[in-house]
Write a protein that holds these residues in place. Sequence first.
Motif: not given
Length: 108
Positions: A32-36, A73-76, A79-84, A106-108
């Motif tokens: 709901d918050d745009g996370s994967l 979907i934000r790039a961060a 990247e987090a899903i890719g690592e996971e 998250t915005d970096s």
Amino acid sequence: MDGGDRVGPRRTCIGCRRTATPSELVRLARGDDGSLVIGRRHPGRGAWLHPDPACVAEAGRRRAFGRALRGDIRAAAIEAIGEEITAPTGTPEGRTDAPRARATPTDS
């Protein structure tokens, strides 16, 4: 017809565009918050991806996450899903069906 010719369900990887059985792929859903979120039991629109760094990178390059999940979907988060999903977990195909933590954008 004895049913022995039945192939079973096939899904398409959003990275490499090859089809595979669901047991060979990881399902992602948009929170709901745009996370994967990784998992087969999460509600909402899902996308399927091989647990392979090349497929994650290709899906990101092609902007396939946003198209498949019909949202930004934000790039961060990617990247987090890719690592996971590419991290070894000690199970076949590098995944479990247990709920996992969310990769929050998250915005970096």
